[in-house]
Scaffold this motif. Structure first.
Motif, PDB file in Angstrom:
ATOM      1  N   LYS A   6       0.877  -1.099   0.033  1.00  0.00           N
ATOM      2  CA  LYS A   6       0.038  -0.060  -0.181  1.00  0.00           C
ATOM      3  C   LYS A   6       0.933   1.302  -0.026  1.00  0.00           C
ATOM      4  O   LYS A   6       1.774   1.211   0.486  1.00  0.00           O
ATOM      5  N   ILE A   7       0.423   2.433  -0.604  1.00  0.00           N
ATOM      6  CA  ILE A   7       0.946   3.424  -0.590  1.00  0.00           C
ATOM      7  C   ILE A   7       1.030   4.248   0.661  1.00  0.00           C
ATOM      8  O   ILE A   7      -0.077   4.424   1.329  1.00  0.00           O
ATOM      9  N   ALA A   8       2.043   4.335   1.280  1.00  0.00           N
ATOM     10  CA  ALA A   8       2.237   4.910   2.966  1.00  0.00           C
ATOM     11  C   ALA A   8       2.546   6.220   2.842  1.00  0.00           C
ATOM     12  O   ALA A   8       2.243   6.838   3.998  1.00  0.00           O
ATOM     13  N   GLU A   9       3.479   6.821   1.936  1.00  0.00           N
ATOM     14  CA  GLU A   9       3.807   8.116   1.733  1.00  0.00           C
ATOM     15  C   GLU A   9       4.466   8.851   0.605  1.00  0.00           C
ATOM     16  O   GLU A   9       4.746   7.856  -0.429  1.00  0.00           O
ATOM     17  N   HIS A  10       4.186   9.977   0.614  1.00  0.00           N
ATOM     18  CA  HIS A  10       4.264  10.834  -0.663  1.00  0.00           C
ATOM     19  C   HIS A  10       5.040  12.064  -0.568  1.00  0.00           C
ATOM     20  O   HIS A  10       4.830  12.976   0.280  1.00  0.00           O
ATOM     21  N   TRP A  11       6.031  12.299  -1.475  1.00  0.00           N
ATOM     22  CA  TRP A  11       6.769  13.697  -1.878  1.00  0.00           C
ATOM     23  C   TRP A  11       6.507  14.017  -3.239  1.00  0.00           C
ATOM     24  O   TRP A  11       6.519  13.160  -4.152  1.00  0.00           O
ATOM     25  N   ASP A  12       6.453  15.235  -3.582  1.00  0.00           N
ATOM     26  CA  ASP A  12       6.537  15.623  -5.098  1.00  0.00           C
ATOM     27  C   ASP A  12       7.049  17.017  -5.003  1.00  0.00           C
ATOM     28  O   ASP A  12       7.309  17.730  -4.318  1.00  0.00           O
ATOM     29  N   VAL A  13       7.482  17.392  -6.718  1.00  0.00           N
ATOM     30  CA  VAL A  13       7.945  18.300  -7.009  1.00  0.00           C
ATOM     31  C   VAL A  13       7.280  18.742  -8.254  1.00  0.00           C
ATOM     32  O   VAL A  13       7.289  17.871  -9.341  1.00  0.00           O
TER      33      VAL A  13
END
Length: 259
Positions: free
Chosen positions: A235-242
């Protein structure tokens, strides 16, 4: 053997990026191909000479580079960094190697936002790579999420990618949790701000971290979206983006594709 080769590529990519702060041309000269370096940063001229030529100016203005995460996937190395470059910024850089030399580079850069709805920064969180044996499976999960949810192929699957509302968010305008993501999207819709992914170009992963590079539209402007996900137990647990707007043709210094 593969692991040793990846470690070597990581060290080379790290040295090249850190040279932007030090001004020392050695890493660029030693690790970037002299004749076959394709630059996808549209604000820079193509080829190695452009990077070498920028070093003195970058050092003069006090450029700082602090690398937080590095992923190695085959011939690709991706770095997640904090920059001080005409102000504080967060960036992703991707290098492609051939025969031990860098032959291609992509990046995405965004001004750092200090106060976020989630109270996390744009770059903090885990840095240690785990679950190397799950790399391929995690890349499948993330690519499926980007295609089905962000590109809109099957939005009804949204909740299947998360463990309830347990989702740590580092995007500068979105709160934690699946509920925070939903609220942010509703807020954009209410303001008539167009937010659309149209194509995913790269999926680079190592262990529990997977980076995607995609294109689309944000508020009517062609935009590059770089998303880093941490996957835990499928499962997707964490997210960063630019997120960075793509330069219009008349302002570009090379004729390569942004992707």
């Amino acid at each position: 053997m593969i692991l040793n080769n990846q470690n070597e590529l990581v060290l080379k990519a790290k040295a090249v990026l850190e040279s932007l702060e030090s001004g020392n041309p050695k890493a660029i000269t030693n690790y970037i191909h002299p004749d076959q370096y394709v630059q996808h940063n549209l604000a820079l001229s193509n080829g190695r000479a452009a990077m070498l030529g920028a070093l003195d100016h970058l050092k003069e203005i006090g450029t700082k580079v602090s690398i937080k995460r590095i992923l190695a996937d085959g011939d690709y190395v991706a770095l997640h960094s904090e920059y001080d470059f005409f102000g504080p910024k967060i960036g992703f850089d991707i290098f492609r190697f051939e025969n031990g030399l860098i032959v291609e580079h992509w990046d995405n850069l965004q001004d750092r936002v200090e106060k976020t709805p989630s109270h996390h920064t744009m770059i903090d969180g885990p840095v240690m790579i785990k679950d190397i044996d799950k790399t391929d499976a995690n890349k499948v999960v993330v690519k499926s999420y980007v295609e089905n949810i962000l590109l809109g192929k099957n939005p009804d699957l949204l909740t299947s990618y998360f463990a309830g509302d347990q989702y740590i968010q580092h995007s500068p305008h979105i709160a934690d949790g699946l509920s925070g993501l939903g609220a942010a999207l509703q807020g954009l819709k209410a303001k008539n701000i167009e937010f659309q992914y149209t194509q995913v170009h790269q999926v680079i992963g190592q262990g529990d971290f997977v980076l995607t590079a995609s294109e689309g539209l944000f508020d009517g402007e062609p935009t590059a979206f770089y998303d880093l996900f941490r996957v835990e137990d499928g499962k997707i647990a964490e997210h960063w983006d630019v997120i960075e707007a793509i330069l219009p043709v008349e302002k570009r210094k090379n004729s390569n594709s942004r992707f």
